[in-house]
Scaffold this motif. Structure first.
Motif, PDB file in Angstrom:
ATOM      1  N   MET A 107       0.847  -1.175   0.000  1.00 17.36           N
ATOM      2  CA  MET A 107       0.000   0.000   0.000  1.00 17.36           C
ATOM      3  C   MET A 107       0.890   1.235   0.000  1.00 17.36           C
ATOM      4  N   ALA A 108       0.724   2.104  -0.991  1.00 20.64           N
ATOM      5  CA  ALA A 108       1.529   3.327  -1.084  1.00 20.64           C
ATOM      6  C   ALA A 108       1.224   4.242   0.102  1.00 20.64           C
ATOM      7  N   THR A 109       2.288   4.769   0.697  1.00 21.36           N
ATOM      8  CA  THR A 109       2.177   5.548   1.931  1.00 21.36           C
ATOM      9  C   THR A 109       2.915   6.861   1.779  1.00 21.36           C
ATOM     10  N   ALA A 110       2.389   7.905   2.434  1.00 23.87           N
ATOM     11  CA  ALA A 110       3.052   9.206   2.456  1.00 23.87           C
ATOM     12  C   ALA A 110       3.072   9.735   3.881  1.00 23.87           C
ATOM     13  N   LEU A 111       4.076  10.540   4.175  1.00 26.73           N
ATOM     14  CA  LEU A 111       4.186  11.233   5.454  1.00 26.73           C
ATOM     15  C   LEU A 111       3.695  12.658   5.263  1.00 26.73           C
ATOM     16  N   LEU A 112       2.813  13.092   6.139  1.00 25.93           N
ATOM     17  CA  LEU A 112       2.296  14.461   6.117  1.00 25.93           C
ATOM     18  C   LEU A 112       2.762  15.140   7.404  1.00 25.93           C
ATOM     19  N   VAL A 113       3.627  16.148   7.249  1.00 29.84           N
ATOM     20  CA  VAL A 113       4.193  16.881   8.384  1.00 29.84           C
ATOM     21  C   VAL A 113       3.452  18.216   8.472  1.00 29.84           C
ATOM     22  N   VAL A 114       2.709  18.398   9.547  1.00 27.50           N
ATOM     23  CA  VAL A 114       1.784  19.518   9.680  1.00 27.50           C
ATOM     24  C   VAL A 114       2.384  20.677  10.483  1.00 27.50           C
ATOM     25  N   ASP A 115       2.516  21.823   9.836  1.00 25.41           N
ATOM     26  CA  ASP A 115       2.738  23.127  10.470  1.00 25.41           C
ATOM     27  C   ASP A 115       3.900  23.223  11.451  1.00 25.41           C
ATOM     28  N   MET A 116       5.017  22.629  11.130  1.00 32.61           N
ATOM     29  CA  MET A 116       6.186  22.702  12.010  1.00 32.61           C
ATOM     30  C   MET A 116       6.911  24.026  11.774  1.00 32.61           C
TER      31      MET A 116
ATOM     32  N   THR B 185      -5.175  15.707  -4.203  1.00 28.83           N
ATOM     33  CA  THR B 185      -4.769  15.418  -5.578  1.00 28.83           C
ATOM     34  C   THR B 185      -3.335  14.916  -5.625  1.00 28.83           C
ATOM     35  N   MET B 186      -2.447  15.561  -4.867  1.00 31.24           N
ATOM     36  CA  MET B 186      -1.038  15.155  -4.837  1.00 31.24           C
ATOM     37  C   MET B 186      -0.905  13.715  -4.348  1.00 31.24           C
ATOM     38  N   LEU B 187      -1.642  13.377  -3.309  1.00 25.64           N
ATOM     39  CA  LEU B 187      -1.576  12.014  -2.763  1.00 25.64           C
ATOM     40  C   LEU B 187      -2.122  10.998  -3.757  1.00 25.64           C
ATOM     41  N   LYS B 188      -3.254  11.313  -4.361  1.00 26.22           N
ATOM     42  CA  LYS B 188      -3.869  10.374  -5.306  1.00 26.22           C
ATOM     43  C   LYS B 188      -3.008  10.187  -6.550  1.00 26.22           C
ATOM     44  N   GLU B 189      -2.355  11.256  -7.014  1.00 29.70           N
ATOM     45  CA  GLU B 189      -1.469  11.137  -8.178  1.00 29.70           C
ATOM     46  C   GLU B 189      -0.293  10.204  -7.901  1.00 29.70           C
ATOM     47  N   LYS B 190       0.103  10.095  -6.632  1.00 28.89           N
ATOM     48  CA  LYS B 190       1.200   9.189  -6.249  1.00 28.89           C
ATOM     49  C   LYS B 190       0.677   7.812  -5.852  1.00 28.89           C
ATOM     50  N   GLY B 191      -0.644   7.601  -5.974  1.00 35.62           N
ATOM     51  CA  GLY B 191      -1.234   6.317  -5.622  1.00 35.62           C
ATOM     52  C   GLY B 191      -1.268   6.044  -4.129  1.00 35.62           C
ATOM     53  N   VAL B 192      -1.167   7.084  -3.327  1.00 38.54           N
ATOM     54  CA  VAL B 192      -1.122   6.929  -1.869  1.00 38.54           C
ATOM     55  C   VAL B 192      -2.486   6.497  -1.349  1.00 38.54           C
ATOM     56  N   GLU B 193      -2.449   5.488  -0.490  1.00 40.13           N
ATOM     57  CA  GLU B 193      -3.659   4.996   0.175  1.00 40.13           C
ATOM     58  C   GLU B 193      -3.569   5.140   1.689  1.00 40.13           C
ATOM     59  N   LYS B 194      -2.337   5.300   2.199  1.00 45.99           N
ATOM     60  CA  LYS B 194      -2.124   5.433   3.646  1.00 45.99           C
ATOM     61  C   LYS B 194      -1.353   6.721   3.910  1.00 45.99           C
TER      62      LYS B 194
END
Length: 182
Positions: A1-10, A107-116
């Motif tokens: 499952m394609a995964t991305a890290l989202l780093v919020v407001d650091m 959109t960015m996540l979906k274009e990379k096939g991210v599901e998690k």
């Protein structure tokens, strides 16, 4: 499952709330970079227009222009270690708590096939909270990294984590994530 890290407001304005979270976020970003998983960073701020009456942005109306983060100021800038970690990654500006509203993150996540989506940053009980819930409601499997989030108090932090884990998905720690994606 394609995964991305989202780093919020650091950002500099929140630095006092990141003493525990920052080292863990840096471990996560280093790991995600080493295993070539995508990362997206968010940066909360308001334009000069949003900070000028009549206030059209709901957060500026709530907090006032003095209590809002002005784009281009020192408090708005990413914490230096995070700015370094973010090199080569998208940094998405946002002007509300939810990183998915008025941005291209979905959109960015979906274009990379991210599901998690693995979420960390500040504030546990505000921007991380609304962003994780929004990701969940958009169909992404969503993990909130409890020891890589920070907020104004331990009580608020624990309350934010409890609500997420009770009604949404799992709260994990940094070591769990490093093991999951090794």
């Amino acid at each position: 499952m394609a995964t991305a890290l989202l780093v919020v407001d650091m950002q500099n304005v929140f630095l006092p709330m990141t003493s525990t979270a920052l080292p863990n976020i840096l471990r996560l970003t280093s790991h995600f970079r080493n295993i070539s998983l995508p990362m997206i960073y968010t940066q909360h701020g308001h334009t000069k227009e949003e900070l000028t009456p009549p206030y059209k942005n709901q957060l500026v109306r709530k907090w006032g222009p003095e209590g809002s983060i002005a784009k281009g100021t020192k408090p708005w800038e990413l914490i230096p270690e995070i700015a370094e970690a973010a090199k080569g990654c998208p940094v998405v500006g946002k002007n509300t708590y939810d990183a998915f509203i008025n941005t291209d993150i979905e959109t960015m996540l979906k274009e990379k096939g991210v599901e998690k989506v693995v979420v960390c940053g500040v504030l546990t009980d505000c921007c991380c909270d609304t962003t994780t819930k929004s990701a969940f409601n958009r169909g992404f499997e969503t993990l909130l990294v409890g020891d890589a989030c920070g907020t104004a108090s331990k009580k608020q932090h624990e309350a934010g984590l409890k609500v997420f884990e009770t009604y949404y998905e799992e709260v994990v720690n940094t070591d769990d994530v490093l093991k999951m994606f090794s």
